[in-house]
Design an enzyme around this catalytic site. Sequence first.
Site, PDB file in Angstrom:
ATOM      1  N   GLU A   3       0.802  -1.628  -0.233  1.00 34.65           N
ATOM      2  CA  GLU A   3      -0.115   0.178   0.032  1.00 34.65           C
ATOM      3  C   GLU A   3       0.852   1.272   0.250  1.00 34.65           C
ATOM      4  O   GLU A   3       0.596   1.655   1.391  1.00 34.65           O
ATOM      5  CB  GLU A   3      -1.048   0.397   1.337  1.00 34.65           C
ATOM      6  CG  GLU A   3      -1.776  -1.301   1.264  1.00 34.65           C
ATOM      7  CD  GLU A   3      -3.295  -1.392   2.509  1.00 34.65           C
ATOM      8  OE1 GLU A   3      -2.594  -0.612   3.045  1.00 34.65           O
ATOM      9  OE2 GLU A   3      -3.881  -2.444   2.042  1.00 34.65           O
ATOM     10  N   ASP A  11     -11.624 -11.270  -0.517  1.00 28.76           N
ATOM     11  CA  ASP A  11     -12.914 -11.365   0.644  1.00 28.76           C
ATOM     12  C   ASP A  11     -13.893 -10.214  -0.111  1.00 28.76           C
ATOM     13  O   ASP A  11     -13.084  -9.275  -1.168  1.00 28.76           O
ATOM     14  CB  ASP A  11     -12.722 -11.191   1.798  1.00 28.76           C
ATOM     15  CG  ASP A  11     -12.309  -9.657   2.421  1.00 28.76           C
ATOM     16  OD1 ASP A  11     -12.298  -9.003   1.571  1.00 28.76           O
ATOM     17  OD2 ASP A  11     -11.301 -10.019   3.752  1.00 28.76           O
TER      18      ASP A  11
HETATM   19  C1  XIL Z   1      -5.483  -6.629   8.788  1.00 28.73           C
HETATM   20  C2  XIL Z   1      -5.817  -7.498   9.237  1.00 28.73           C
HETATM   21  O1  XIL Z   1      -6.443  -9.074   8.947  1.00 28.73           O
HETATM   22  C3  XIL Z   1      -5.833  -7.627  10.456  1.00 28.73           C
HETATM   23  O2  XIL Z   1      -6.102  -8.827  10.952  1.00 28.73           O
HETATM   24  C4  XIL Z   1      -4.596  -6.560  11.411  1.00 28.73           C
HETATM   25  O3  XIL Z   1      -5.584  -6.398  12.872  1.00 28.73           O
HETATM   26  C5  XIL Z   1      -4.645  -5.481  10.110  1.00 28.73           C
HETATM   27  O4  XIL Z   1      -3.911  -5.575   9.107  1.00 28.73           O
HETATM   28  N1  XIL Z   1      -4.817  -4.584   3.591  1.00 28.73           N
HETATM   29  C6  XIL Z   1      -3.572  -5.763   4.062  1.00 28.73           C
HETATM   30  C7  XIL Z   1      -3.186  -6.278   5.244  1.00 28.73           C
HETATM   31  O5  XIL Z   1      -2.619  -5.512   3.633  1.00 28.73           O
HETATM   32  O6  XIL Z   1      -2.012  -6.596   6.056  1.00 28.73           O
HETATM   33  C8  XIL Z   1      -4.660  -5.572   6.620  1.00 28.73           C
HETATM   34  O7  XIL Z   1      -4.632  -7.360   7.331  1.00 28.73           O
HETATM   35  C9  XIL Z   1      -6.071  -5.414   5.779  1.00 28.73           C
HETATM   36  C10 XIL Z   1      -5.835  -4.280   4.134  1.00 28.73           C
END
Ligand code: XIL
Length: 466
Positions: A194, A310
């Site tokens: 990101e 998802d």
């Molecule tokens: C999320 C996890 O699923 C959570 O358990 C955590 O609390 C926060 O991060 N994009 C990403 C991931 O690249 O690292 C994120 O994961 C979800 C969004």
Amino acid sequence: MRPLSFFPLLVLASTLCACSGGGDAHAPSASAPALAAAPQQAVASLPADEVGTPLSEGWRTHAGHVDIGIQVGGEELFYTPGDGALLPVVAREASVLLIGNNLKWAGTSGPDAAVLRPSRDTFDFRSADVLVDWAEHNGMKIRAHVLVWGEDVPAWLANGSFTRDELLQILHEHIATVVGRYKGRIRAWDVVNEAFDWNGEYKDTFWLRKLGPEYIEIAFRWAHEADPAALLFLNEDGTEALGAGSDRFLQQVQALLAKGTPIHGVGLETHVDLEYRTLGGNTVADPVSLAANIRRLGALGLQVSLSEVDVRIPLPATAQGLATQAAVYAALYDACASEAACTGFHLWGITDKWSWIPRTFEGLGAALPLDQAYAPKPAYSAVLQALRANTDRCLDWGARQYAGIVRPATAPSAVFDGYYYRHFTETGNYAGVRDGMLYYWDPADMAGPLAVMSLADCQQAARAVP
Ligand code: XIL
């Protein structure tokens, strides 16, 4: 299921299959790996293991040119009470384990706030080690998330008063230590996560502010030095589909490649709702646009994965919502499988029990293919159907290739002893897949079955046939 004569052939095939080592997956080793000592929190021991060659069909049976990945966030396993149901399901369904949180510098929130690097001089690899050992033991590939991200910066780093040179040193230590530890074992890394906003411009993050935009290139170079064989991904959200933001993102990637940055792939997160809206503002990852975007990234020589799929729905979920969700899942898989460059369909979890969506987006959830009690939802079967259709194309193609047949009449595909196969009734031939290989039987030639080629190559060849 039938014919009797098929049985000895399948027995022989099992033998052959063990010898071939199942494509490029590692053959499971004989004994379970020792589990590491308790990670950050009280640990439930991982389930004693199980898998080896799956006897029943799972999604994994169909993992070929598109790998099937499932993210494990760690919280399911390393906090009491540990969820012993999870890993056997992951091993049955996925060819790739995604390590989602345990290799982040610091967990970001909630029950998964594990810390990999609690201080500059300490790393806690215990939970990641357990997952890596487990995945190897189950013949799975491993993808890890993430080396550089703006949102998992630990307090000691964010609040420290380090000079730019010190920060570069800290980052180098990090990448060399973490990637180096798993050299040759972790096949793919999300190196930078990101880094661009939804307009495709540099996102304002800790790393950008402290190091300037060159942090991206630097991180990839250091990761490549630490493990030259690892596939290195730039992982992004909001740039999944065609549009002004992803046009700009494409330029940014081109510029990085032009500088010789060792980027091997782009991950498109693909967290969507029932209308394919991503996390990124108003961007919509509709399957046609998504496939076109994958294609143009592929034209740069990159692999692409849908890296965090998802499909969130309003709660409580309705039958209509679940049906639409199923169609969205299948369409996303198809968009990926239709493109030569798309090598990963990776889900951000498998069961609603552990999904990040309800604890992050109020009123939304039920985003994964298994419900909270691990019962399959319509999305599970829809993905399986899409996977089978992809394998069926390969089996048809294989039967034509290896028997000189134009298009034989076929019995429907069936499953036996871990094989997913078709019987070509006109010729009596069989083609089947198991452990990532295509097998072919000609009953007139009892020397068969032959391990013909990898399922990946077969699916790619079949995909290219109009
Ligand atoms: C999320 C996890 O699923 C959570 O358990 C955590 O609390 C926060 O991060 N994009 C990403 C991931 O690249 O690292 C994120 O994961 C979800 C969004």
